[in-house]
Design an enzyme around this catalytic site. Sequence first.
Site, PDB file in Angstrom:
ATOM      1  N   GLY A  13       0.676  -1.006   0.222  1.00 28.89           N
ATOM      2  CA  GLY A  13       0.015  -0.248   0.296  1.00 28.89           C
ATOM      3  C   GLY A  13       0.669   0.872   0.176  1.00 28.89           C
ATOM      4  O   GLY A  13       0.434   1.929   0.695  1.00 28.89           O
ATOM      5  N   SER A  15       1.350   2.818  -1.898  1.00 27.02           N
ATOM      6  CA  SER A  15       0.807   4.655  -3.986  1.00 27.02           C
ATOM      7  C   SER A  15       0.003   5.634  -3.022  1.00 27.02           C
ATOM      8  O   SER A  15       0.438   6.846  -3.471  1.00 27.02           O
ATOM      9  CB  SER A  15      -0.384   3.218  -3.914  1.00 27.02           C
ATOM     10  OG  SER A  15      -1.180   2.995  -3.614  1.00 27.02           O
ATOM     11  N   ARG A  16      -0.394   5.311  -1.650  1.00 28.26           N
ATOM     12  CA  ARG A  16      -0.924   7.002  -1.318  1.00 28.26           C
ATOM     13  C   ARG A  16      -0.775   6.396   0.361  1.00 28.26           C
ATOM     14  O   ARG A  16      -0.361   6.284   1.192  1.00 28.26           O
ATOM     15  CB  ARG A  16      -2.339   6.290  -0.897  1.00 28.26           C
ATOM     16  CG  ARG A  16      -2.512   6.659  -2.829  1.00 28.26           C
ATOM     17  CD  ARG A  16      -4.407   6.253  -3.109  1.00 28.26           C
ATOM     18  NE  ARG A  16      -5.228   4.522  -2.674  1.00 28.26           N
ATOM     19  CZ  ARG A  16      -5.545   4.802  -1.957  1.00 28.26           C
ATOM     20  NH1 ARG A  16      -6.253   5.756  -1.040  1.00 28.26           N
ATOM     21  NH2 ARG A  16      -5.966   4.088  -2.032  1.00 28.26           N
ATOM     22  N   ASP A  64      -2.520  -7.411  -5.091  1.00 27.05           N
ATOM     23  CA  ASP A  64      -3.065  -7.855  -4.317  1.00 27.05           C
ATOM     24  C   ASP A  64      -2.989  -8.819  -3.278  1.00 27.05           C
ATOM     25  O   ASP A  64      -2.623  -9.480  -3.309  1.00 27.05           O
ATOM     26  CB  ASP A  64      -4.470  -8.212  -4.294  1.00 27.05           C
ATOM     27  CG  ASP A  64      -5.479  -7.869  -3.640  1.00 27.05           C
ATOM     28  OD1 ASP A  64      -5.786  -7.685  -2.106  1.00 27.05           O
ATOM     29  OD2 ASP A  64      -7.277  -7.988  -3.552  1.00 27.05           O
ATOM     30  N   VAL A  65      -2.631  -7.499  -1.661  1.00 21.97           N
ATOM     31  CA  VAL A  65      -1.878  -8.747  -0.184  1.00 21.97           C
ATOM     32  C   VAL A  65      -2.647  -9.552   0.065  1.00 21.97           C
ATOM     33  O   VAL A  65      -2.526 -10.723   0.453  1.00 21.97           O
ATOM     34  CB  VAL A  65      -1.790  -7.856   0.422  1.00 21.97           C
ATOM     35  CG1 VAL A  65      -0.641  -6.686   0.189  1.00 21.97           C
ATOM     36  CG2 VAL A  65      -2.827  -6.683   1.235  1.00 21.97           C
ATOM     37  N   SER A 143      -3.574   0.178  14.659  1.00 25.37           N
ATOM     38  CA  SER A 143      -3.549   1.403  14.784  1.00 25.37           C
ATOM     39  C   SER A 143      -3.847   1.820  16.741  1.00 25.37           C
ATOM     40  O   SER A 143      -4.106   0.669  17.862  1.00 25.37           O
ATOM     41  CB  SER A 143      -5.199   1.403  14.069  1.00 25.37           C
ATOM     42  OG  SER A 143      -6.286   2.577  14.899  1.00 25.37           O
ATOM     43  N   TYR A 156     -12.383  -3.790  11.721  1.00 23.86           N
ATOM     44  CA  TYR A 156     -11.234  -2.802  11.961  1.00 23.86           C
ATOM     45  C   TYR A 156     -10.322  -2.737  13.022  1.00 23.86           C
ATOM     46  O   TYR A 156      -9.101  -3.566  13.171  1.00 23.86           O
ATOM     47  CB  TYR A 156     -12.006  -1.549  11.456  1.00 23.86           C
ATOM     48  CG  TYR A 156     -10.048  -1.070  11.199  1.00 23.86           C
ATOM     49  CD1 TYR A 156      -9.179  -0.507  10.206  1.00 23.86           C
ATOM     50  CD2 TYR A 156      -9.093   0.576  12.222  1.00 23.86           C
ATOM     51  CE1 TYR A 156      -8.283  -0.496   9.963  1.00 23.86           C
ATOM     52  CE2 TYR A 156      -8.519   1.109  12.057  1.00 23.86           C
ATOM     53  CZ  TYR A 156      -7.555   0.859  10.865  1.00 23.86           C
ATOM     54  OH  TYR A 156      -6.401   1.921  10.809  1.00 23.86           O
ATOM     55  N   LYS A 160      -6.646  -4.952  13.783  1.00 25.62           N
ATOM     56  CA  LYS A 160      -5.254  -4.467  13.788  1.00 25.62           C
ATOM     57  C   LYS A 160      -4.574  -5.300  15.329  1.00 25.62           C
ATOM     58  O   LYS A 160      -4.163  -4.330  15.644  1.00 25.62           O
ATOM     59  CB  LYS A 160      -5.482  -2.501  13.902  1.00 25.62           C
ATOM     60  CG  LYS A 160      -6.087  -2.266  13.031  1.00 25.62           C
ATOM     61  CD  LYS A 160      -5.153  -2.126  12.420  1.00 25.62           C
ATOM     62  CE  LYS A 160      -5.380  -1.645   9.745  1.00 25.62           C
ATOM     63  NZ  LYS A 160      -3.848  -1.911   9.544  1.00 25.62           N
ATOM     64  N   ILE A 189      -4.519   9.961  11.169  1.00 26.89           N
ATOM     65  CA  ILE A 189      -3.696  10.774  10.680  1.00 26.89           C
ATOM     66  C   ILE A 189      -4.191  10.965   9.053  1.00 26.89           C
ATOM     67  O   ILE A 189      -4.714  10.740   8.518  1.00 26.89           O
ATOM     68  CB  ILE A 189      -2.662   9.864  10.152  1.00 26.89           C
ATOM     69  CG1 ILE A 189      -1.858   9.016  11.145  1.00 26.89           C
ATOM     70  CG2 ILE A 189      -1.244   9.937   9.439  1.00 26.89           C
ATOM     71  CD1 ILE A 189      -0.996   9.718  12.680  1.00 26.89           C
TER      72      ILE A 189
HETATM   73  P1  NAP Z   1      -5.367   4.770   2.664  1.00 26.55           P
HETATM   74  O1  NAP Z   1      -5.408   6.438   2.409  1.00 26.55           O
HETATM   75  O2  NAP Z   1      -6.262   5.016   2.305  1.00 26.55           O
HETATM   76  O3  NAP Z   1      -4.717   3.788   1.586  1.00 26.55           O
HETATM   77  C1  NAP Z   1      -4.872   2.597   1.720  1.00 26.55           C
HETATM   78  C2  NAP Z   1      -3.314   1.486   0.905  1.00 26.55           C
HETATM   79  O4  NAP Z   1      -3.339   0.738   1.181  1.00 26.55           O
HETATM   80  C3  NAP Z   1      -3.182   2.361  -0.442  1.00 26.55           C
HETATM   81  O5  NAP Z   1      -2.426   2.205  -0.816  1.00 26.55           O
HETATM   82  C4  NAP Z   1      -3.437   1.144  -1.134  1.00 26.55           C
HETATM   83  O6  NAP Z   1      -3.737   0.463  -2.929  1.00 26.55           O
HETATM   84  C5  NAP Z   1      -3.660  -0.115  -0.335  1.00 26.55           C
HETATM   85  N1  NAP Z   1      -4.500  -1.412  -0.062  1.00 26.55           N
HETATM   86  C6  NAP Z   1      -5.316  -1.661  -0.154  1.00 26.55           C
HETATM   87  N2  NAP Z   1      -5.821  -2.477  -0.145  1.00 26.55           N
HETATM   88  C7  NAP Z   1      -4.986  -3.112  -0.540  1.00 26.55           C
HETATM   89  C8  NAP Z   1      -4.796  -4.710  -0.348  1.00 26.55           C
HETATM   90  N3  NAP Z   1      -5.738  -6.075  -0.957  1.00 26.55           N
HETATM   91  N4  NAP Z   1      -3.613  -4.631  -1.091  1.00 26.55           N
HETATM   92  C9  NAP Z   1      -2.630  -3.977  -1.769  1.00 26.55           C
HETATM   93  N5  NAP Z   1      -2.384  -2.467  -1.387  1.00 26.55           N
HETATM   94  C10 NAP Z   1      -4.081  -2.421  -1.064  1.00 26.55           C
HETATM   95  O7  NAP Z   1      -4.857   4.919   4.244  1.00 26.55           O
HETATM   96  P2  NAP Z   1      -3.380   5.380   5.217  1.00 26.55           P
HETATM   97  O8  NAP Z   1      -4.470   6.030   6.013  1.00 26.55           O
HETATM   98  O9  NAP Z   1      -2.470   5.626   4.724  1.00 26.55           O
HETATM   99  O10 NAP Z   1      -3.634   4.103   6.344  1.00 26.55           O
HETATM  100  C11 NAP Z   1      -2.451   3.255   5.558  1.00 26.55           C
HETATM  101  C12 NAP Z   1      -2.280   2.528   6.679  1.00 26.55           C
HETATM  102  O11 NAP Z   1      -2.244   2.625   8.282  1.00 26.55           O
HETATM  103  C13 NAP Z   1      -3.411   1.099   7.002  1.00 26.55           C
HETATM  104  O12 NAP Z   1      -3.264  -0.009   7.409  1.00 26.55           O
HETATM  105  C14 NAP Z   1      -4.314   2.071   8.378  1.00 26.55           C
HETATM  106  O13 NAP Z   1      -5.294   0.982   8.710  1.00 26.55           O
HETATM  107  C15 NAP Z   1      -2.776   2.547   8.859  1.00 26.55           C
HETATM  108  N6  NAP Z   1      -3.494   3.397   9.620  1.00 26.55           N
HETATM  109  C16 NAP Z   1      -3.882   4.423   9.158  1.00 26.55           C
HETATM  110  C17 NAP Z   1      -4.595   5.588  10.355  1.00 26.55           C
HETATM  111  C18 NAP Z   1      -5.077   6.520   9.516  1.00 26.55           C
HETATM  112  O14 NAP Z   1      -5.529   7.202  10.565  1.00 26.55           O
HETATM  113  N7  NAP Z   1      -5.036   7.582   8.421  1.00 26.55           N
HETATM  114  C19 NAP Z   1      -4.303   5.784  12.158  1.00 26.55           C
HETATM  115  C20 NAP Z   1      -4.181   4.408  12.297  1.00 26.55           C
HETATM  116  C21 NAP Z   1      -4.396   3.412  11.455  1.00 26.55           C
HETATM  117  P3  NAP Z   1      -4.388   1.979  -4.197  1.00 26.55           P
HETATM  118  O15 NAP Z   1      -3.612   2.279  -3.946  1.00 26.55           O
HETATM  119  O16 NAP Z   1      -3.733   0.409  -4.926  1.00 26.55           O
HETATM  120  O17 NAP Z   1      -5.935   1.604  -3.306  1.00 26.55           O
END
Ligand code: NAP
Length: 248
Positions: A13, A15-16, A64-65, A143, A156, A160, A189
Amino acid sequence: MFDLAGKVAIVTGGSRGIGRAVSIALATAGAHVLVNYRSNEDAAQETLRLIREGGGSGEILGFDVADPESVDECIKDAAKRLGHIDILVNNAGISIDQLLLRVSAKDLEMTWATNVNGALYCAKACIRSMMRHKWGRIINLSSVVAESGNPGQVVYSSSKAALLGMTRTLAREYASRGITVNAVAPGFIETDMTADLPDAARQSIIDQTPLGRIGRPEEVAAAVVFLASEEASYITGQVVRVNGGMHV
Ligand code: NAP
């Protein structure tokens, strides 16, 4: 500050959001970074462009993971081609938020397939290369809600929390092979995952956060780079909380 020259890292993941920041930070520290994505190739290409703009090296790797065959094939092929995989950041994650009474079997299956099974498949695919080189780092993105709980996030938060069990068990299993396994647990975040939160909910999170603001992906990435470094060699099975003091 930390030197990862000569290391190969995979960021699922990448990419973003947090994964992009982690990919850039690892590349800035000198690692060759494999930026994984599921469907958004343009976003993965943008991460790679930013890596190269900063003088780093990397490539994109689509799989796809949640698909064990693809994970195995892509990671083993990369390990063969590049000689080794040293750092795995299990960052790919999805969040389907529902109260328990509205949770469907499909929500549960999809979330666990990506967040939990996906992390295990990737760890399994990387571990042989790490064992062979007697050095490895696995960093799992958990998380704050894994430990604090949060109404509406039973699927979720349980996924986690499962990653914390995985982290502790793999830390014990592979310590003797020079592989450390840790988790990073972010609070709230600023990414696509949290972009749709209504203003009132956002303000309530800020009010509950002693540092009084939402976190930036780069602040999570800094903890990941540290755990990936040589300097973190005596840290394993731990959870590093990057949450502005939201849960202490
Ligand atoms: P995000 O902006 O929604 O990005 C999700 C990323 O995961 C994207 O790169 C997406 O790829 C990839 N992804 C989703 N399903 C996938 C799959 N089956 N196989 C491969 N790649 C996959 O998420 P984020 O906020 O950056 O979060 C990143 C991590 O931190 C996650 O595990 C999330 O649970 C954790 N987290 C986030 C927060 C927060 O507040 N943002 C807080 C606590 C924990 P595509 O671009 O191809 O769709």
